[in-house]
Design an enzyme around this catalytic site. Structure first.
Site, short mmCIF file in Angstrom:
data_model
loop_
_atom_site.label_atom_id
_atom_site.label_comp_id
_atom_site.label_asym_id
_atom_site.label_seq_id
_atom_site.Cartn_x
_atom_site.Cartn_y
_atom_site.Cartn_z
N TYR A 129 0.83 -1.22 0.00
CA TYR A 129 0.00 0.00 0.00
C TYR A 129 0.86 1.27 0.00
O TYR A 129 0.83 2.07 -0.94
CB TYR A 129 -0.93 -0.07 1.22
N ASP B 236 9.94 -7.07 -3.37
CA ASP B 236 8.78 -7.50 -2.59
C ASP B 236 8.69 -9.02 -2.66
O ASP B 236 9.09 -9.62 -3.66
CB ASP B 236 7.51 -6.87 -3.19
N ASP C 272 12.96 -11.90 -0.71
CA ASP C 272 12.38 -12.00 0.63
C ASP C 272 13.44 -11.62 1.66
O ASP C 272 14.55 -12.15 1.63
CB ASP C 272 11.92 -13.45 0.85
N ASN D 215 9.56 -11.27 11.06
CA ASN D 215 9.49 -10.42 9.87
C ASN D 215 10.09 -9.04 10.10
O ASN D 215 10.87 -8.56 9.29
CB ASN D 215 8.02 -10.23 9.47
N TYR E 53 3.48 -5.59 17.54
CA TYR E 53 3.78 -4.80 16.34
C TYR E 53 4.61 -3.58 16.70
O TYR E 53 5.70 -3.36 16.15
CB TYR E 53 2.47 -4.40 15.65
N PHE F 142 1.25 7.79 11.71
CA PHE F 142 0.04 7.58 12.48
C PHE F 142 -0.87 6.76 11.55
O PHE F 142 -0.43 5.70 11.10
CB PHE F 142 -0.46 8.91 13.05
N LEU G 256 -9.75 0.66 9.32
CA LEU G 256 -11.07 1.27 9.48
C LEU G 256 -11.64 1.83 8.18
O LEU G 256 -12.77 1.48 7.80
CB LEU G 256 -11.00 2.39 10.54
N ARG H 73 -8.08 8.54 16.03
CA ARG H 73 -6.83 8.36 15.30
C ARG H 73 -6.55 9.59 14.43
O ARG H 73 -7.45 10.32 14.05
CB ARG H 73 -6.91 7.11 14.39
N1 UDP Z 1 -11.62 -0.13 13.84
C1 UDP Z 1 -12.96 -0.49 13.95
N2 UDP Z 1 -13.48 -1.36 13.03
C2 UDP Z 1 -12.75 -1.87 11.99
C3 UDP Z 1 -11.38 -1.47 11.89
C4 UDP Z 1 -10.85 -0.61 12.82
O1 UDP Z 1 -13.65 -0.05 14.86
O2 UDP Z 1 -13.27 -2.66 11.20
C5 UDP Z 1 -11.05 0.82 14.80
C6 UDP Z 1 -9.84 0.27 15.55
O3 UDP Z 1 -10.25 -0.40 16.72
C7 UDP Z 1 -9.05 1.54 15.83
C8 UDP Z 1 -9.37 2.46 14.64
O4 UDP Z 1 -10.56 1.92 14.06
O5 UDP Z 1 -9.53 2.15 16.99
C9 UDP Z 1 -8.27 2.46 13.60
O6 UDP Z 1 -7.93 1.12 13.32
P1 UDP Z 1 -7.04 0.68 12.10
O7 UDP Z 1 -6.97 -0.82 12.08
O8 UDP Z 1 -7.54 1.33 10.84
O9 UDP Z 1 -5.62 1.33 12.39
P2 UDP Z 1 -4.63 1.21 13.67
O10 UDP Z 1 -4.96 2.41 14.52
O11 UDP Z 1 -4.87 -0.11 14.35
O12 UDP Z 1 -3.28 1.31 13.07
#
Ligand code: UDP
Length: 331
Positions: free
Chosen positions: A12, A32, A51, A92, A141, A169, A190, A221
């Site tokens: 991405y 990749d 890899d 990884n 992570y 972020f 999300l 976020r």
């Molecule tokens: N989130 C959610 N539903 C989803 C995916 C993410 O409610 O299907 C929430 C997740 O719990 C976090 C925010 O959205 O609070 C951002 O999550 P994402 O996985 O996009 O990014 P992260 O902050 O984990 O890097």
């Protein structure tokens, strides 16, 4: 013009990096293993399948090519998955990085821009997270990325490696006019999940927790467009010309949006209802993550162009609404 190796360039953020660098006249090679990236997302530069966990394949990628620097996007990057499969994350993200640094040393490449993450900080103690914020990751992570940052710092001292770690972020958005965007086979992020719900694809969106200590109870976020991340990487290359050592910068827009605000924004942009249900909290999720990127603005000269949520979501909407043929069917 520089020769640049983009590790993870079929993914991405890496694919947006390749687009940016090509547009700005650089000579790009994409490396990749295609574990999560897409061959069809490699639209700029030469492609080498290799890899990081296979040093011989790395040597082949370096042999016969001349690189001024490496950009390292190869990683596992899902918070929830890292909690259930920590070993895969350390292998990884830590062993892979060590192997890459060893290969760079063998082939006399001494500059790297490293993809790091806000997850190195853990639960924030300030409203905006700057580079001095304590680093106490709360999931494997974030811990794996912090270990890699430490390795870069030690390599600066021992071997004179120059590096910039960029702590993203929440990377978001797409460049649909260039045919690239977020396309994970198993989508957990999300914004893509919200847009999938808008399109009526797959199960209803789950909102992971509405009992956090935030204004509306859902997690907050800081969303930053991938093209702005690419711009920062490019500036980091120039920064290393004049700065020895290992450096780190936080990259975000400095404004937080709750999960509910993202849903509302996507509803307006798509013109579709977004069905969702509230589910339990996802393990490893801090309530709020918002960046202070003052240091990147001052020292790198970073000027994000996508400073509002709506255009970021709109770019992702155009991508998800009209995906390319190679877009994963159930993404
Ligand atoms: N989130 C959610 N539903 C989803 C995916 C993410 O409610 O299907 C929430 C997740 O719990 C976090 C925010 O959205 O609070 C951002 O999550 P994402 O996985 O996009 O990014 P992260 O902050 O984990 O890097």
């Amino acid at each position: 013009m520089s020769g640049l190796l983009i590790c993870g360039g079929a993914g991405y953020i890496g694919s947006h990096m390749a687009q940016w660098l090509s547009e700005h006249g650089h000579n790009v090679t994409v490396l990749d293993n295609l574990s999560t990236g897409h061959r069809d997302a490699v639209r700029w530069g030469e492609f080498v399948e290799a890899d990081l966990l296979n040093p011989a394949s790395l040597d082949k990628a370096f042999q016969g090519r001349c690189f001024d620097a490496v950009m390292h996007f190869c990683a596992r990057s899902l918070v929830g998955e890292s909690v259930s499969h920590p070993n895969a994350y350390y292998t990884n993200n830590v062993t892979g990085t060590l192997n890459l640094l060893d290969a760079m040393r063998r082939h006399d490449v001494d500059r790297i821009v490293f993809s790091s993450t806000a997850a190195v900080f853990g639960n924030p103690i300030n409203e905006r997270i700057d580079e001095d914020h304590p680093k106490n990751p709360i999931n494997p992570y974030g811990a794996s990325k912090l270990m890699a940052e430490r390795i870069l710092a030690d390599a600066a001292t021992a071997y004179g490696l120059r590096s910039v770690a960029l702590r993203y972020f929440n990377a978001a958005g797409a460049l649909p006019d260039h045919g690239i965007g977020e396309a994970h086979a198993c989508e957990t992020h999300l914004i893509p999940n919200v847009l999938r719900a808008a399109l009526g694809n797959g199960p209803a969106l789950k909102v992971f927790g509405d009992d956090y200590s935030t204004a509306d109870g859902t997690c907050v976020r800081d969303y930053v467009h991938v093209q702005d991340l690419a711009q920062a990487h490019s500036l980091a290359l120039a920064y290393m010309d004049n700065n020895e050592g290992a450096h780190a910068f936080n990259l975000g827009n400095g404004r937080g949006f709750s999960v509910r605000e993202v849903i509302d924004c996507a509803r307006v942009i798509s013109g579709h209802a977004i069905p969702y249900e509230v589910a339990s909290r996802r393990e490893g999720d801090p309530a709020t993550l918002v960046a202070s990127s003052q240091k990147a603005r001052e020292q790198l000269g970073w000027q994000p162009r996508w400073t509002e949520l709506a255009p970021i979501v709109e770019s992702a909407w155009r991508w998800h609404r009209d995906p390319p043929s190679w877009f994963p069917r159930h993404a």
